[in-house]
Design a protein around this motif. Structure first.
Motif: not given
Length: 360
Positions: A124-143, A183-191
């Motif tokens: 959950a901390s990783g998801v929130v940190t991703r939100a801060f890095s993109v400054q938006r909701a952290p679900w803009g792509n499949m990753y 595993g799929m998100a970090t290898t095949m779906l990462y954006t």
């Protein structure tokens, strides 16, 4: 500007580190769940089989009735009373759980839950940190959707545990699925983290996608319960017909809740989340009206969202229809969840649609 970009890049790297760290902790939780099943005593598990065999028609203790008489009590024998439950149901006790009802197995189970809580906090901390890095909701792509989805699924599971519900049997399949998903998100779906196209830059991103993620997490738990119900129901049928269960049934299925319990859980979570899934589709249509000038255009994502809705509507209708309860309704529920999975993975990866521009 340069400093802000460097800060965002650093947050994105921190988010990736947290996601990988959560995968490591989930792996430990997975091993602890395996230990719970392996080292939990199997000696107490036989109580379930014995109870089921008794239901199958084995000789039951004689039922007695006390009749008061003047100056004493006479005990009269009565023939055993045979009661019939509703069609397709049995009065079967729940199994003792993965721990087998023993202290050692329960210890491994508690360790697994503790590790799952820790992994959830890190993810959950990783998801929130991703939100801060993109400054938006952290679900803009499949990753981002995948990492958020699995975090919400674990959060819902832990919420059930916190509420005192007997759902620890979901732990092993849930952690396994989360590891596969990450595993799929970090290898095949990462954006790489990036800003959204104008059509997605809307407050409806928070409303529509967040409800879709929550619905999917709850529907996943219902699908797991439904699948286990089918296995457990077959096991109970075999015992009821005098069959001998195999090694898998003795070591796994006997520890699960009764088929009726699993069926009830699956039905309740699917029925409870169905109105919210309906709202998800309506919210998506409103967003489409704002972004594309039309509320419904038979886009692939829209079509499969509606097909998923029809599938779960058919499931709920089947549950209310005599002759379609039990296994038939369970098959419909699994088909509906398969439609949900295709709507996410299949449409986004293999089908060209207006929802493809977000990138994998």
């Amino acid at each position: 500007m340069i400093l802000a970009a460097a800060t965002n890049e650093g947050l994105a790297q921190m988010s990736n580190t947290l996601i990988y760290s959560s995968m490591a902790v989930y792996t430990l939780a997975f091993l602890a769940h395996i230990a719970e099943w392996v080292f939990g005593s199997r000696s107490k598990v036989g109580r379930t089989a014995a109870a089921l065999t008794g239901k199958a028609g084995a000789a039951a203790p004689a039922v007695t009735v006390q009749v008061k008489k003047a100056g004493g009590t006479a005990v009269l024998d009565r023939p055993k009373v045979v009661t019939r439950a509703a069609a397709g149901t049995r009065e079967v006790p729940d199994g003792p759980g993965a721990a087998g009802g023993t202290v050692k197995g329960d210890l491994y189970g508690r360790i697994a839950i503790s590790l799952t809580v820790l992994a959830f906090a890190v993810q959950a901390s990783g998801v929130v940190t991703r939100a801060f890095s993109v400054q938006r909701a952290p679900w803009g792509n499949m990753y981002e959707f995948s990492t958020t989805f699995s975090a919400v699924a674990v959060g819902v599971y832990l919420a059930f545990l916190l509420a005192g519900k007997n759902v620890r049997w979901i732990g092993l399949p849930l952690v396994t699925t989360v590891l596969l998903d990450l595993g799929m998100a970090t290898t095949m779906l990462y954006t790489e983290s990036d800003q959204l196209v104008p059509a997605l830059d809307s407050y409806w991103l928070w409303i529509h996608v967040s409800t879709a993620i929550f619905c999917g997490a709850v529907l996943y738990l219902g699908a797991v319960a439904t699948l286990l119900y089918l296995f457990r129901d077959s096991y109970e049928n075999k015992l009821a017909n005098g069959g001998e269960p195999g090694g898998f049934a003795r070591s796994v299925l006997e520890r699960l809740p009764a088929a009726a319990t699993l069926d009830k859980f699956a039905y309740r979570v699917n029925a409870a989340i169905f109105p919210l899934w309906t709202f998800t589709i309506i919210a998506g249509a409103i967003w489409a009206g704002d972004a594309w000038g039309r509320y419904w255009g038979w886009d692939a994502k829209e079509v499969w969202s509606f097909i998923t809705w029809v599938g779960y509507a058919a499931y709920l209708h089947a549950r209310a229809t005599a002759g379609w309860k039990g296994r038939k309704a369970a098959y419909i529920a699994l088909i509906a969840f398969a439609c949900f999975l295709f709507n996410y993975y299949g449409v986004n990866i293999f089908v060209s649609s207006k929802h493809s521009y977000a990138g994998v």
